[in-house]
Motif scaffolding. Structure first.
Motif, PDB file in Angstrom:
ATOM      1  N   GLN A 169      93.712  30.205 -68.978  1.00  0.00           N
ATOM      2  CA  GLN A 169      94.500  30.773 -67.900  1.00  0.00           C
ATOM      3  C   GLN A 169      95.980  30.479 -68.074  1.00  0.00           C
ATOM      4  O   GLN A 169      96.781  30.584 -67.177  1.00  0.00           O
ATOM      5  N   GLN A 171      98.320  30.160 -63.443  1.00  0.00           N
ATOM      6  CA  GLN A 171      97.782  31.114 -62.488  1.00  0.00           C
ATOM      7  C   GLN A 171      97.451  30.432 -61.171  1.00  0.00           C
ATOM      8  O   GLN A 171      96.964  29.296 -61.142  1.00  0.00           O
ATOM      9  N   THR A 198      98.581  35.005 -58.017  1.00  0.00           N
ATOM     10  CA  THR A 198      98.998  35.649 -59.264  1.00  0.00           C
ATOM     11  C   THR A 198      98.668  37.145 -59.307  1.00  0.00           C
ATOM     12  O   THR A 198      99.504  37.953 -59.742  1.00  0.00           O
ATOM     13  N   GLU A 236      92.140  37.634 -64.165  1.00  0.00           N
ATOM     14  CA  GLU A 236      92.591  37.325 -62.804  1.00  0.00           C
ATOM     15  C   GLU A 236      91.528  37.674 -61.766  1.00  0.00           C
ATOM     16  O   GLU A 236      91.794  37.657 -60.564  1.00  0.00           O
ATOM     17  N   GLU A 277      90.705  34.861 -59.064  1.00  0.00           N
ATOM     18  CA  GLU A 277      91.776  34.678 -58.086  1.00  0.00           C
ATOM     19  C   GLU A 277      91.856  35.860 -57.128  1.00  0.00           C
ATOM     20  O   GLU A 277      92.014  35.691 -55.911  1.00  0.00           O
TER      21      GLU A 277
END
Length: 420
Positions: free
Chosen positions: A3, A13, A17, A144, A147
């Motif tokens: 990451q 991150q 993000t 990503e 997240e």
């Protein structure tokens, strides 16, 4: 997955993000207003039939049924169309139709008309959500995904608190029509952001696939059945929901049993919600669980079950504590709930190709919806026979036992995600 923690020049991150990318930022902002609108009328509709129309609890139960039935019986079918049609256009049309339905609430003359409108609004939500999940899968980079999923879940948890709270407050000080007008405005703002979404091109798989409704429906179900990790995750999430909904409607009588009063009821319910939001943020900021999301789900469920047992023992007058103590326990349960829902959402997204996302999401929701229909009535019967505290204690024990069984199974079979 790297990451960027060990690469010089790369920023670490965080849960925020994904917001750096405009497509996801636009989609997320639309979700904020759309989700708030979804929950805005929950309290308002029940207050309308109870206080303004003077109807009994059967009317309230009928509203809940009108909300639940489309998810169970229409979800998998509409999921096919959500995958087949352009997702942005599906979301725009569904949002526009919900604006019309909500305005219809203002003029509903009786309960049958109101129930038909509630049913229609839910149908459009059942179509909207799979399309959003599919577009989500297309605009969020793989690295990503955890997240972005956590941020989306944070929004869902926060709007479950904010939406009903504001809607209920408005209902107490203004006429019902102003509540529904405000809800229509929320959907209108969501519509403006949806218009700004890019027209994401369908994948090669979607383009080359010959369209056949029943075959497409079977493809979504077949994808789940072939992916053992999805079978395990969806069944675990469904069982979790079943045991949670055994007691979910009993917070008011629970606070009476705990001698917390009406203020205590508000604080307890708020603690669950705040804990869920905090848990989602933590899960999105700390994503090392991506290597084994099922383990994260199981451990969260195990600890949450233990806390629910404590709550049940309090309702049985065995464990005693102040309002601060009980709010702390409920806060922990809410946070642990996010420790189950965020990894589950990540698994659905990461283990499903974009062209199948709507169908897989809809089938998963339908399975959970069955639990939603069955559990409350069983909880009522159990509560009348053994007391409210016993319902919480039993549910907590079953949550913990379910987690232990799944922990043992996943360890023995080494069920792991495809992407980690």
């Amino acid at each position: 997955m790297n990451q960027g923690k060990d690469c010089p020049g790369m920023k670490k991150q965080t849960i925020f993000t994904p917001l750096r990318k405009k497509p996801f930022r636009t989609l997320f902002t639309a979700q904020v207003f759309s989700d708030t609108g979804n929950w805005f009328d929950i309290i308002a509709l029940n207050l309308l039939v109870s206080y303004h129309w003077g109807m009994d609890i059967i009317a309230n139960a009928a509203i809940d049924l009108a909300v639940a039935v489309p998810w169970v019986f229409l979800g998998p079918l509409l999921g096919v169309w959500a995958d087949r049609l352009p997702r942005k256009q599906v979301m725009l049309i569904c949002t526009l139709m919900r604006i019309g339905v909500v305005i219809g609430f203002i003029f509903a003359p009786n309960l049958p008309v109101l129930l038909a409108l509630v049913f229609a609004k839910t149908v459009f939500a059942v179509m909207f959500d799979p399309a959003r999940q599919g577009l989500f899968r297309q605009v969020v980079p793989e690295e990503e995904l955890a997240e972005a999923t956590a941020l989306s879940q944070t929004c869902a948890n926060a709007t479950k608190i904010i939406g009903p709270a504001i809607g209920g407050l408005l209902m107490a000080i203004v006429a019902p029509k102003f509540v529904f007008m405000t809800e229509a405005v929320l959907y209108g703002i969501a519509l403006l952001f949806l218009l700004r979404l890019p027209n994401v091109q369908p994948s090669a798989e979607e383009v080359k696939t010959e369209k056949n409704f029943w075959r497409e429906l079977k493809e979504g179900i077949a994808h789940i059945s072939k992916k053992r990790i999805l079978v395990v995750a969806i069944s675990l999430a469904a069982l979790n929901l079943f045991f949670v909904f055994l007691y979910d409607a009993f917070y008011a009588p629970l606070t009476i049993a705990l001698n917390l009063g009406q203020i205590g009821y508000g604080l307890v319910v708020s603690s669950f919600g705040i804990g869920a939001v905090a848990g989602s943020l933590i899960a999105g900021q700390w994503t090392s669980w991506k290597g084994n999301p099922l383990r994260m789900m199981c451990w969260s469920l195990l600890l949450a079950g233990a806390m629910v047992v404590v709550i049940g023992l309090g309702g049985m007058n065995i464990v005693h504590g102040s309002i601060v103590f009980w709010c702390a326990v409920c806060l922990i349960v809410g946070a642990l709930g996010a420790g189950t829902s965020v990894p589950f959402g990540y698994l659905l997204q990461s283990e499903t190709p974009p062209e199948l996302m709507g169908r897989v999401f809809s089938v998963s929701n339908a399975m959970q919806g069955v639990m939603l229909l069955a559990a409350p009535m069983i909880g009522v019967a159990f509560g009348r026979a053994y007391g409210i505290g016993a319902v919480f204690a039993f549910s907590g024990v079953m949550l913990a036992l379910t987690a232990i069984v799944y922990l043992i199974y996943t360890k023995k079979t080494n069920v792991r995600p495809t992407v980690s």
